[in-house]
Enzyme design. Sequence first.
Site, mmCIF file in Angstrom:
data_model
loop_
_atom_site.group_PDB
_atom_site.id
_atom_site.type_symbol
_atom_site.label_atom_id
_atom_site.label_comp_id
_atom_site.label_asym_id
_atom_site.label_seq_id
_atom_site.Cartn_x
_atom_site.Cartn_y
_atom_site.Cartn_z
ATOM 1 N N SER A 196 0.839 -1.186 0.000
ATOM 2 C CA SER A 196 0.000 0.000 0.000
ATOM 3 C C SER A 196 0.884 1.250 0.000
ATOM 4 O O SER A 196 1.692 1.412 -0.904
ATOM 5 C CB SER A 196 -0.960 -0.058 1.188
ATOM 6 O OG SER A 196 -2.016 0.864 1.046
ATOM 7 N N GLU A 314 -9.185 -5.190 -4.909
ATOM 8 C CA GLU A 314 -8.574 -4.129 -4.108
ATOM 9 C C GLU A 314 -9.622 -3.208 -3.482
ATOM 10 O O GLU A 314 -9.534 -2.830 -2.315
ATOM 11 C CB GLU A 314 -7.621 -3.300 -4.981
ATOM 12 C CG GLU A 314 -6.408 -4.045 -5.483
ATOM 13 C CD GLU A 314 -5.292 -4.106 -4.460
ATOM 14 O OE1 GLU A 314 -5.488 -3.639 -3.324
ATOM 15 O OE2 GLU A 314 -4.217 -4.637 -4.796
ATOM 16 N N HIS A 407 -7.614 -5.658 -0.529
ATOM 17 C CA HIS A 407 -6.352 -4.928 -0.438
ATOM 18 C C HIS A 407 -5.530 -5.439 0.745
ATOM 19 O O HIS A 407 -6.007 -5.474 1.880
ATOM 20 C CB HIS A 407 -6.679 -3.440 -0.260
ATOM 21 C CG HIS A 407 -5.491 -2.552 -0.145
ATOM 22 N ND1 HIS A 407 -4.590 -2.360 -1.170
ATOM 23 C CD2 HIS A 407 -5.054 -1.767 0.889
ATOM 24 C CE1 HIS A 407 -3.662 -1.501 -0.780
ATOM 25 N NE2 HIS A 407 -3.912 -1.132 0.460
#
Length: 500
Positions: A196, A314, A407
């Site tokens: 991330s 995601e 995610h």
Amino acid sequence: MTVVHTRSGAVRGIAYDGVRAWRGIPYAQPPVGVLRWAAPHREVAWDGIRDGSRFGNRAPQQPSQGLGFGVSLDTDDEAPFEEDCLYLNVCAPEDAAEGARMPVQVWIHGGGYTVGSGAQFIGDGAAVARRGIVVVTFNYRLGALGLLNLGGLLGPAEASAANNTLRDQIAALAWVRENIAGFGGDPGNVTVQGVSAGGKSVVNLMAAPAAKGLFHRAITHSGGDHVATPDATTSLARRLTDLLDPPGGDLTRLRDVPAKDVLAAQLALADGIQATWIWRPTVDGGLLPQRPTRALAAGHAAGIPLVIGSTGNEAGLYHLMDPTAADHTATIRHEIFGTGAEQAAATYAALHPDSTPEDTDRMFMSDERYRASTLRLADAQAHHAPVWHYLFTGPFPGLPEEFWMFHGSDIPYAWGLYEDSAEPAVAVLCHGVQDAWTAFRRHAVPQSDHLPAWPEYDPVSRATMILDTAPHIAFDGACPQYKVLWADRDWTPGTWWPLP
């Protein structure tokens, strides 16, 4: 070897379960007082032997609202949130000896540049260390304390404030270069890896001249090219400082404002999941001369092998944590495709005829935020170094199937947290990812007996490893809409939720 001598003093670690760990080692002076918003300064030397049994302070932040991995680890959950936060941790195999020259992995945590810490969810990284890797994790400044563009308000004397998060990361890597041999690591074989915001940080470091030579390989999970212009970060800085009350209203006295008030102003602008894309590094023409995609395309990271990928859903995490995320799809699509927005939606529908409009909207938002940006970075770097691309579509044990592929859901596999899973297919996939990542750190080629042969990525075939319980190779980036809609599209990802 539990006592190691670093450039600033000796530190005593702990031994357990086949590893040795040294925690809470300062890699820079506390960024407090006059050093708030200053570039990191080298840590002060200490006398005697420092206790390395406890994790250091975490950066000031709102407690994370993210999903955990359902694995009990000795993490830093009890460490205070303090402005004095520039600490790192080292974990090595129990039999590592000084000068052993083992590969080094430096982990950059995620959290939208607003939450997180080096040890969050993963502890010391013991499963990776037991494979003969020296693991380094670290904390860095977050949010306004790391990314406030004061230079745009107060002039060149405050220019470093906009990118101190990146400067902290470079300082940690410089510490690794100078000290890691004492822990058995090889300063000439350092892999940077992150998820991330940490994945974004990896490519920012690849684009930053000041980081050149500090690492040699890179792995990025669900990252992308998320940076901002000086005008955008100056505007954000003005909005934040309007909420603060420095003595006499004098912005040059912002360092006198308590850190808790800076954090409160930051949260007043945006908090929770809506804050994850507000704060980002500035393309300042100096530390970060240009956007990472353009820097990689120009060869600024030539010779740095790269493993890069994302997950199959995601956007699902964001839609779960804030259902209003879905409400912004049409707006984001129009911002990127203009009058072609409806045709873009129709293209998704045509390429995925068995999916509902809600599904294809979620695909679009996943692509906009992570998958398309990831593939553009892979395209750029593949002209200058070997690249391997993956898409993670595997299970997330302990959670219903609708939460799979969210995610960050590949991270437990990357850290070996499911190697002993009661579900054989999950354990095998975890071993496969661990094997491949370990081979990459050692020899710059990811491979495992539990995975099919993994071909290099190129911008024509876009070969992709599908990491699932039945791993296989797909082409076109496992994203047919990329070639049609995104490959030649240049856009700057903004925020999904407008600031109040």
